[in-house]
Design an enzyme around this catalytic site. Structure first.
Site, PDB file in Angstrom:
ATOM      1  N   GLU A  87       4.321 -17.558   7.981  1.00 48.14           N
ATOM      2  CA  GLU A  87       5.173 -16.748   8.727  1.00 48.14           C
ATOM      3  C   GLU A  87       4.259 -16.251   9.893  1.00 48.14           C
ATOM      4  O   GLU A  87       4.263 -15.090  10.303  1.00 48.14           O
ATOM      5  CB  GLU A  87       5.223 -15.426   7.622  1.00 48.14           C
ATOM      6  CG  GLU A  87       5.926 -15.606   6.634  1.00 48.14           C
ATOM      7  CD  GLU A  87       6.253 -14.594   5.480  1.00 48.14           C
ATOM      8  OE1 GLU A  87       5.459 -13.371   5.603  1.00 48.14           O
ATOM      9  OE2 GLU A  87       7.024 -14.483   4.746  1.00 48.14           O
ATOM     10  N   GLU A 134      10.848 -18.587   0.423  1.00 42.33           N
ATOM     11  CA  GLU A 134      10.347 -17.492  -0.647  1.00 42.33           C
ATOM     12  C   GLU A 134      11.527 -16.813  -0.840  1.00 42.33           C
ATOM     13  O   GLU A 134      12.119 -15.862   0.059  1.00 42.33           O
ATOM     14  CB  GLU A 134       9.260 -16.715   0.301  1.00 42.33           C
ATOM     15  CG  GLU A 134       7.968 -17.189   0.331  1.00 42.33           C
ATOM     16  CD  GLU A 134       6.904 -16.262   1.021  1.00 42.33           C
ATOM     17  OE1 GLU A 134       7.227 -15.033   1.129  1.00 42.33           O
ATOM     18  OE2 GLU A 134       5.873 -16.912   1.380  1.00 42.33           O
TER      19      GLU A 134
END
Length: 542
Positions: free
Chosen positions: A121, A196
């Site tokens: 991320e 995710e």
């Protein structure tokens, strides 16, 4: 792994925590217990599962410092997750060592590892594309020749800053056509998947348990299956932040530490049991199987035990086990003294001002304050507290002691440089206090094993309590600490993690392998408890 397979999954995605594999600069552990990444991957292969490796170097995961090793913070002006040469020197060493462990297990060498994530991320943190490409090139240079991917929120700026040319795009999460369109717009030439998909969520101290229902994740997985997209559940099983591994976020009043349990309300509970969410996802995934195919049976749950109340009695005190002091003109954080975790005592004699408003600039993370050996109050970073009032004293030269607990380092976004202890200075009525004695108390497992009994500290808070309980058989259990205030607990020398009366967690998971038939020892260090209290073993988290 067998539980994941029985739910309908074919791959295990695993973070690797750099600070767990290299706890001391230059000292790697890939062989002992849970440090043995290669063995973990081999077990996955034996269970017929593919593996996606998520080695960071930064991983977030609600893990202390997002997996970065705290020894980096001994360098006062270091910058992380970028091309700072001091950081990249450490990253290079980590990549070299980890690549050597996993290279033979890549799918290109007959192993189960099919893909590797670059960073984590990154588009939520920075925009150093040179850094992302350098990390990828390091893996390639060290023999990692499998596909790579990045993982970012499905937002244009995150994808632009966080992706790497040629790497698949992971979406955190990819739950709609709009999310996948964002990935395609960023790079139409690479695959995209939901890296995710969230069946649960994390919980901070002082909150209610995060308990999202099954409806949302079932709907998302159905969309992904119907549109033939790949996905990764974050997480299918959360586990436990044993020891000092729980991280923190930078929300609220600036600091939100995570509870010890990483149950996450995941499909598989902290102790490895199937939940209603698990059954709902298993039923959904079963409906996509080819005719005549069946999922493996769900494994039987691990045995659980309870044990009756046992009273722990005062054993010794932190004040009776302080090491030799380091003298310093002004207090500095843990890392400046080479300490990563635990506690630190800062002590000085008051000259000039001897009562009034005491301010710690800035406290990371929780402190108990003493004047002439008497408890004055606490300061809690989580609540935005910075000060306590010192009462007047009839002592000519009053002694101030500040016992600081370093809780989890921030693991996400721009607050991750999160040194522990007193990070700047201490003032009394605006006067900077000078000339301190500093005592590092890391409370590592070996330190607890070496404690000796004493009673000299009287009723001064900061005490160790000890007791034993006897088991006729072992099994997973939860140690109930609802009678206690705030501290850390060890069972047979194993650090189960932090507890705190503010909840929501009042029971700490203790796995069966850490227990034994016969007598078991439990030690509790509590910052506030002043008298004996009981613990007991229960079968569930709550």
């Amino acid at each position: 792994m067998q539980m994941a397979k029985a739910m309908g999954c074919n791959t295990i995605a695993a973070y690797v925590f750099w600070n767990y594999q290299e706890p001391v600069k230059g000292q790697f552990d890939f062989s002992n217990g849970n440090h043995n990444i290669a063995e973990f991957i081999r077990i996955a292969q034996q269970e017929g599962m593919w593996v996606i490796l998520r080695p960071g170097p930064y991983v977030c995961a609600e893990w202390e410092f997002g997996g970065l090793p705290p020894y980096l913070l001994q360098t006062p002006d270091i910058k992380v997750r970028c091309m700072d040469p001091r950081y990249m020197e450490a990253v290079t060493r980590y990549v070299q060592h980890l690549a050597a462990e996993v290279k033979s297990l890549l799918v290109t060498n007959g192993g189960p590892v099919v893909m590797m994530q670059i960073e984590n991320e990154y588009g939520s943190y920075g925009n150093d594309k040179n850094y992302l490409n350098a990390v990828k090139d390091l893996w390639v240079k060290n023999g990692i020749d499998i596909p790579f991917y990045t993982a970012d929120g499905p937002t244009a700026y995150m994808l632009e800053a966080g992706t790497v040319a040629g790497a698949a795009i992971g979406l955190d999460s990819g739950g709609s056509e709009a999310d996948f369109a964002a990935a395609k717009k960023q790079n139409p030439n690479v695959p995209a998947f939901s890296s995710e998909s969230y069946p649960g969520w994390l919980t901070h101290w002082g909150e209610q348990w995060q308990r999202p229902g099954a409806e949302g994740i079932v709907k998302e997985v159905k969309f992904l299956m119907d549109t033939k997209r790949s996905f990764n559940l974050y997480v299918i099983h959360g586990g436990t932040n044993f020891g000092y591994t729980a991280g923190a976020n930078a929300g609220g009043k600036g600091y939100e530490p995570d509870v010890t349990s990483y149950d996450y309300d995941a499909p598989i509970s902290e102790q490895g049991r199937a939940t209603p969410k698990y059954q709902a996802l298993r039923t959904l995934l079963t409906s996509y199987l080819p005719k005549g195919k069946k999922l493996p049976p769900v494994p039987a749950p691990a045995p659980v035990i309870s044990f009756p109340e046992v009273t722990l009695t005062p054993f010794t005190s932190i004040w009776d086990h302080l090491p030799k002091a380091v003298h310093d003109v002004q207090p500095r954080p843990f890392e400046a003294y080479g300490q990563d975790y635990g506690f630190m005592v800062y002590k000085t004699t008051l000259i000039g001002h001897k009562s009034g408003k005491l301010v710690i600039k800035d406290l990371h993370d929780y402190a108990t304050v003493f004047l002439n050996g008497k408890y004055v109050g606490k300061i809690d970073r989580r609540l935005g507290e910075k000060s306590v009032d010192l009462p007047k004293s009839d002592v000519a030269d009053p002694v101030l002691e500040i016992l600081v607990e370093g809780m989890g380092r921030i693991n996400f976004a721009d607050g991750i440089i999160d040194r522990k202890g007193i990070t700047d200075r201490v003032t009394l009525n605006g006067m900077t206090l000078m000339n301190w004695d500093v005592y590092g108390v890391p409370m590592a497992e070996k330190d607890i094993a070496e404690l000796t009994a004493s009673g000299a500290a009287g009723d001064k808070p900061g005490r160790f309590f000890k007791g034993t309980f006897t088991l006729s058989k072992t099994g997973d259990t939860y140690i109930d600490l609802s009678a206690w205030k705030k501290g850390v607990v060890w069972v047979n020398g194993h650090n189960l993690g932090r507890y705190w009366e503010i909840g929501p967690q009042h029971r700490l998971y203790c796995p069966a392998p850490w227990l034994k038939q016969g007598e078991n020892e439990i030690v509790v260090f509590d910052l506030h408890q002043d008298k004996s209290a009981a613990v007991k073993g229960l079968e569930t988290l709550d």
